[in-house]
Structures are given as structure tokens and as C-alpha cells.
Design an enzyme around this catalytic site. Sequence first.
Site, PDB file in Angstrom:
ATOM      1  CG  HIS A  10      -3.781  -0.687  -2.392  1.00  0.00           C
ATOM      2  ND1 HIS A  10      -4.322   0.578  -2.342  1.00  0.00           N
ATOM      3  CD2 HIS A  10      -3.420  -0.992  -1.132  1.00  0.00           C
ATOM      4  CE1 HIS A  10      -4.254   1.021  -1.105  1.00  0.00           C
ATOM      5  NE2 HIS A  10      -3.717   0.087  -0.339  1.00  0.00           N
ATOM      6  CB  SER A  21      -0.960  -0.002   1.189  1.00  0.00           C
ATOM      7  OG  SER A  21      -0.263  -0.211   2.392  1.00  0.00           O
ATOM      8  CE  LYS A  42      -7.624   1.143   0.714  1.00  0.00           C
ATOM      9  NZ  LYS A  42      -6.891   0.229   1.546  1.00  0.00           N
TER      10      LYS A  42
END
Length: 391
Positions: A206, A178, A237
Site C-alpha cells: 500500500h 492494509s 494496487k
Amino acid sequence: MAMSIAEELAQIRSKGLYRATRLIKGAQSTRVMLDGHGALMLCSNNYLGLADHPALSEAAMAAAKRYGTSSGASRLVSGTMELHHRLEAALARFKQTEAALVFNSGYAANTGIIPAVAGRGDVIFSDRLNHASIIDGALLSGARLVRYPHCDHAALARLLEKHRGTGRCLIVTDGVFSMDGDLAPLRELVELKTAHDALLMVDDAHGTAVLGVHGRGSAELLGVMEAVDIQMGTFGKALGSFGAYAAVSAELRELLVNRARSLIFSTSLPPAVLAASLAALELVQSPEGRALREQLLANTALFRGLLRDAGFSTGEGTTQIVPIMSGAVEQTMRFSEQLLDEGVFVQGIRPPTVPAGACRLRCTVMATHTAEELAWAVDRIAAVARRLEVI
Ligand SMILES: *Cc1c(COP(=O)(O)O)cnc(C)c1O
């Protein structure tokens, strides 16, 4: 005598580690109003720009109208609604696993899943740069925590050998790290987990919806989807919603339902959030989703290339997370403050989020940035960096 709260706060400030939140007006778009000033957003994990996509907000509104605003209880009490069921079915199809289970957030997933599969007498092997929620899950589990050097599968092999025969072994890693934007060596980790009869868990917060032709994540990109026992990912996200999931075998899902305390003892996600996640999953599998992923790849290549041309080192990563190493704590904070004055919003990242001496600006590229915006941002970043003698 115990330290007073005021003294503790003063100590945080004196180390340059004081944190405060910034107020954003409007949606999480590429252009935001921040503490009253316009800025280019360069630190959001809203990678595909879905956080203000009408398909998601309309699905959320319709679900709130039809099902109300709360799930009313934990999943195991009265909180499993039709939408939880539909989202889990859609996820299992997307990830090509037998089953899936939705959690309230990535933090709740990691602190629920890890103690559910490892406990006293077991060993957890965790990459040194794994996300804080993985560490917290491991600490909560009571299992022995062995942290291996970042992406160093040879060192991990030696550690696995050393702990052979000591109970269940769980290898856990971020898929995309990250703060560095580099990828875990999943093929090598799969070989190790097979050789040592360990479980492999990948946190793809991610990578989900971003990596792989279909957006199935880092395991798709590296061709190891079937070999990862627990694919964890988040909706907050790239998927533009909120919550998290574990894509697993039916057997593991059963264990998680029985053992994951963050699932058992917490009210489940509300209908509007679930519906937005469902809409996002559909969207990322559509031609529009594929185009957004391609645009994100192009934007990432452009941004990384421009930074390199300007003299920055951006590390080993290849993804939309682009660190700019920035020296000491004070300099890092000055860097991000001066960039904000120039109209670029990037956060400086300090300990304990990254190790001491590894402060950085963590830039994140979005599919919805224009090439002009990215070029302008690099210009501003280079100007401030020269002023502060970072380059
Ligand atoms: C953001 C993040 C989480 C936490 O997910 P939330 O849904 O924000 O709680 C977990 N793991 C990684 C690697 C993350 O980047």
C-alpha cells in the site's frame, strides 16, 4: 461424522461471516455499476487511478501483439522473457537496489520469499496486524513464528533478546497496514535489526508509488531505503497492473531464484501484464505521477478531516486507507449494505481479516476522486451511521 459442506456453509452464515463477491461492470474507476446500480467507489486499492489509464492499457495491447499472451512456463524453464528483464532493471533503478525480482502476485511473493529466507531453526518476528499472506508465508516456512504487538518496537526488542542465538532472524512488517492505514515504525525496526543482526522485510503493497516524494514507498518516506533488506511491493494496487516484486541485493535475488517455490513452480506473468507494470513505473516517476501523489495526499487529508468533523474516529493512520470502526459483525454488514443503497461502495471488514471486535468499514481514497464526491460520501456515511447509532 465429518461436517457436510452445506453444514459448514450454514455455520459461516450463522456467524455473520458469509462472503460473496459483487459484480462490477466496466473499469475500476471512481464511478462504477455494481449489481446494476451506480455507486461511488470507495474501496478500491487503485489509489492513483492507473487501472484504466490509457498509457497502461496501450502498453499492454502493444506487448500482447508483439510477444503474445503467455510466458509459457516458469521463469526457470522458458518463462524469462525480455519484459521480465526490463521490468526488473526498471524496478531496481526505481528502488535504488542492486537487483529486483518479479513475482506473480503479492500473495505469491510473500509465500515464496519468506520460506526462502527462513526455515527450520530460524525465527520470524511478525507484527500482529501483518497481512494474511505474510502469516501464510511464515507458516509455510517451518520457522518459529513470533508475533509481536502492533508497531510495538519495545516489545519486539524484548522478544529479539529472548530468542538471541537461535538461528537466522527475520523481522517482517507491512509498510502501511492494509486495514488500519498506519505506518510501521521503520526507523526503530532498522535499529533493532542492526543491533540483533536480523534481516528486515517490508511489505509495501500500500506504500509503493504512493509514499515518499518519488513514490518509492514507506522506506523512502521514513528515510531508511538502504537499510531494508527486502522491499516487497505489488503492482496490483497504486500501480494499476498486477504482480509483485522484491527489491533486494544481488545475493538475495540469487537465493530467491534458487529457493522461492512460488517463483520456481509457477508460470511467470504474461507480457501484457509486464508491459503495463513497466508503463506504470514510468508514469509514477513522471510529473504526472508526482501530481497524482499530491492529489491523493490532498484528497486523503480532506476525507479524514471531514470524517473527524462529522464525529468519526479514524484511528492512528495518516494514509489513503481510512478505517471507520463499526462495532459488531451484523452492524458492520448493515452499515455497508445501507451505504450501497445510498450509492457509496465500501466493504465491511470482519474476522478473520481483522481481530474479533475490530470490525470496520475500510474506506480507500483515490487521487481521481473529486472533492465534491468525497464530501458527498462523508455526508452519506454520517447519515447511515446516525441511523445505525454508530456515532
Ligand atoms: C494486497 C496485499 C498483498 C497481496 O498482494 P496481491 O498482489 O493482491 O496478491 C500482500 N500484502 C499486503 C500488505 C497487501 O495489502
